[in-house]
Design an enzyme around this catalytic site. Structure first.
Site, short mmCIF file in Angstrom:
data_model
loop_
_atom_site.label_atom_id
_atom_site.label_comp_id
_atom_site.label_asym_id
_atom_site.label_seq_id
_atom_site.Cartn_x
_atom_site.Cartn_y
_atom_site.Cartn_z
N CYS A 1 0.95 -1.35 0.13
CA CYS A 1 -0.18 -0.06 -0.01
C CYS A 1 0.79 1.16 0.07
CB CYS A 1 -1.06 -0.06 1.44
SG CYS A 1 -1.96 1.54 1.45
N CYS B 1 -0.54 4.49 2.40
CA CYS B 1 -0.75 4.31 3.77
C CYS B 1 -0.25 2.97 4.31
CB CYS B 1 -1.78 4.67 4.36
SG CYS B 1 -3.23 4.07 3.82
N SER B 2 -1.05 2.23 4.54
CA SER B 2 -0.75 0.68 5.19
C SER B 2 -1.93 -0.12 4.91
CB SER B 2 -0.24 0.94 6.57
OG SER B 2 -1.43 0.96 7.33
N CYS B 3 -2.60 -0.02 4.21
CA CYS B 3 -3.79 -1.01 3.67
C CYS B 3 -3.37 -2.23 3.77
CB CYS B 3 -4.58 -0.48 2.67
SG CYS B 3 -5.13 1.13 2.56
#
Lengths: 110, 104, 224
Positions: free
Chosen positions: C126, C129-131
Site C-alpha cells: 500500500c 498508507c498501510s492498507c
C-alpha cells in the site's frame, strides 16, 4: 498535486526487516479509532483520519512513527470537528502524568 | 442517500488512461499512475468517494471502482525487469478516461 | 531513529524520473516515545470517556478484537484452497465469501485473493498508507508500513524480493498490487513440492505471513 505521503516510486534505502512488537498504546490508538468510526458513533472515519495525516505537514510525517501519526491525526481531526479542544486534552494529559509518577507506596524505604 | 450511483463506463479489457485531476486534499489515485495508460482488469463494485468521505460527507453518490492493470515497462520506461511485470491498482471511475488505440 | 535528508513540500508537479531525497529511514519509538504515546492515548481516551463518547470497557473489548486475527486465519484459507479445487475457485472469485465458508469473517469491503502460478508471482503493498487485510491477518509487519517498502515495491519489485531472499526465474512475471482503495489482498502461494501426503492442518503450518504478502515462499517442511 502530490501529497508528501504519495511516495510510490520514490527512491529509498534498504528495507529494514525488523519485527517490532505491537505496543499496547498502539493497539489502543487503533481501538479508539475503530470505536469512533463504528456504526453507533461515526465521528471519525478512516478517510477523515487519512486526510489528517496527509495534511498535518511533511515534517510531522517524517518525524513521527506510524501509530504516533495516527494518534496525532486523530487528535487534530477531533479538534477540527469541535469534539475536543487541545486545552482539555492537555489538562487530561497532566492528570495522566501525575498518575504515572510512583505513588508513595512504591518508593523504596529510606 | 438520494443521488443515483455514477454509471459504470468500463468493462474488463477496456484500455483506459488515468487522469490527473489536480485535486487538493485526500485522493486515492497515486501520483505515479497519473497520465498512464492501462487496461481494466476487474470491476470491484460501487463505493462512496473517499475524497468526499475524508470531509465527513457520506451523502454519495456511489462511484464505480475498477482494478486497472499497468505494464511496468510503461510506468518505469527503461527500468522494468520484464514485459511480464504488471502493476494493479484500484481506480475510481472519475479518474479514468477511455484510451483507445496504441498512442491515445 | 531520526529521518535523514530534508523533505520539502511536494506540491509541485514532477517528471517521473525526478530525483527526490530518498525516503526517510523507518521511525521507531524508543522508550520515551512509547511512554509519550501511552500517556497521550490514555489522556485522549479519558477525555472521550468523560464526554460519554466511549468507555474504557469498550476499548478493552475492541483491543481484544484486533488482537484476535493473525497468520493462522490466512493459513487455514490457503491450506483449504490447496486441497479443495472447488473452494479454491470460489475463493478466487470472491475472497470474502470464500473465507466465510470457513467461518472466517473479513471485516473489510472485499478480499481479493491472487494466486501464484509458475508464470506469475504476486506482491502486495500500500504505497499511500498501510492498507492490509487486518481483520484476517492482524497487524502488518513494520517493514510493510515502512516508507522504503512502500516507495520501492511498485518500482523495483524483483530487487525488493531479492532483498527478502527470494529470487524469481526471469520467465516469472511479477504482479504488484497497490492496495490503495477498498479492496484488500491475499496472495495464494504455490503449494510447496513434496507435500502431497500432508493433511490440511499440516499444510497450514507451512503458510507464513510473508508468503501471503508475497515477499517469501511458503515453507517446504514445518518448523521442528
Amino acid at each position: 498535486m502530490r501529497g508528501y505521503h504519495d511516495i510510490g516510486g520514490n527512491s529509498a534505502g534498504p528495507i529494514e526487516k525488523i519485527e517490532l512488537p505491537w505496543q499496547h498504546w498502539e493497539k489502543q490508538v487503533e481501538a479508539v479509532r475503530n470505536l469512533l468510526g463504528d456504526a453507533t458513533r461515526r465521528v471519525l472515519s478512516l478517510d477523515e483520519l487519512r486526510l489528517g495525516f496527509e495534511s498535518f505537514g511533511a515534517d510531522k510525517y517524517q518525524r513521527y512513527s506510524f501509530y504516533r501519526r495516527r494518534l496525532e491525526a486523530m487528535i487534530d481531526t477531533l479538534e477540527k470537528k469541535g469534539l475536543i479542544t487541545r486545552d482539555e486534552l492537555m489538562e487530561e494529559l497532566a492528570r495522566v502524568r501525575l498518575e504515572w509518577r510512583d505513588p508513595d507506596a512504591c518508593r523504596p524505604p529510606r | 442517500m438520494t443521488a443515483a450511483p455514477i454509471p459504470v463506463r468500463y468493462r474488463v479489457g477496456d484500455p483506459v488512461a488515468v487522469l490527473d485531476l489536480g485535486k487538493a486534499g485526500h485522493v486515492r489515485t497515486p501520483f505515479y499512475v497519473r497520465n498512464r495508460r492501462g487496461e481494466i482488469a476487474q470491476f470491484c463494485g460501487y463505493f462512496l468517494n473517499p475524497e468526499a468521505l475524508s470531509l465527513g460527507d457520506t451523502s454519495g453518490p456511489l462511484v464505480p471502482l475498477y482494478r486497472v492493470r499497468f505494464a511496468m515497462k510503461d510506468l518505469w520506461p527503461g527500468e522494468a525487469r520484464s514485459d511480464r511485470d504488471f502493476l494493479y491498482m484500484e481506480i475510481y471511475d472519475h479518474w479514468l478516461r477511455p484510451a483507445p488505440g496504441p498512442h491515445a | 531513529m531520526t529521518a535523514s535528508g530534508s523533505i520539502g513540500s511536494h506540491d509541485h508537479d514532477h517528471e517521473h524520473d525526478h530525483d527526490h531525497e530518498p525516503e526517510a529511514a523507518h521511525v521507531i519509538e524508543d522508550d520515551a516515545g512509547n511512554l509519550e504515546g501511552q500517556q497521550m492515548i490514555d489522556a485522549l481516551q479519558a477525555l472521550l470517556a468523560r464526554k460519554g463518547i466511549l468507555s474504557a470497557g469498550e476499548v478493552t473489548l475492541e483491543i481484544q478484537n484486533i488482537e484476535a486475527p493473525g497468520t493462522h486465519l490466512g493459513a487455514r484459507i490457503v491450506a483449504r484452497a490447496w486441497v479443495d479445487a472447488g473452494f479454491r475457485a470460489r475463493l478466487l472469485e470472491n475472497g470474502k465469501n470464500g473465507a466465510s465458508e470457513l467461518g472466517i469473517k473479513v471485516g473489510e469491503a472485499q478480499l481479493v485473493v491472487v494466486e501464484n502460478t509458475a508464470e506469475v508471482h504476486n506482491l502486495i503493498v500500500c504505497t499511500l498508507c498501510s492498507c492490509y487485510p487486518r481483520s484476517l491477518l492482524g497487524q502488518p509487519p513494520s517493514w510493510y508500513i515502512s516508507k522504503a517498502y512502500r516507495a520501492r515495491a511498485v518500482r523495483e519489485p524483483a530487487v525488493v524480493l531479492a532483498e527478502f531472499g527470494l529470487t524469481l526465474p526471469p520467465s516469472t512475471g511479477v504482479h504488484v498490487h497497490d492496495s490503495n482503495a477498498d479492496m484488500r489482498f491475499l496472495v495464494l502461494p504455490l503449494r510447496p513440492p513434496g507435500t502431497e501426503h500432508l493433511d490440511e492442518d499440516a499444510l497450514s503450518a507451512l503458510v507464513t505471513r510473508d508468503s501471503m504478502i508475497g515477499v517469501a515462499l511458503p515453507l517446504e517442511r514445518a518448523p521442528a
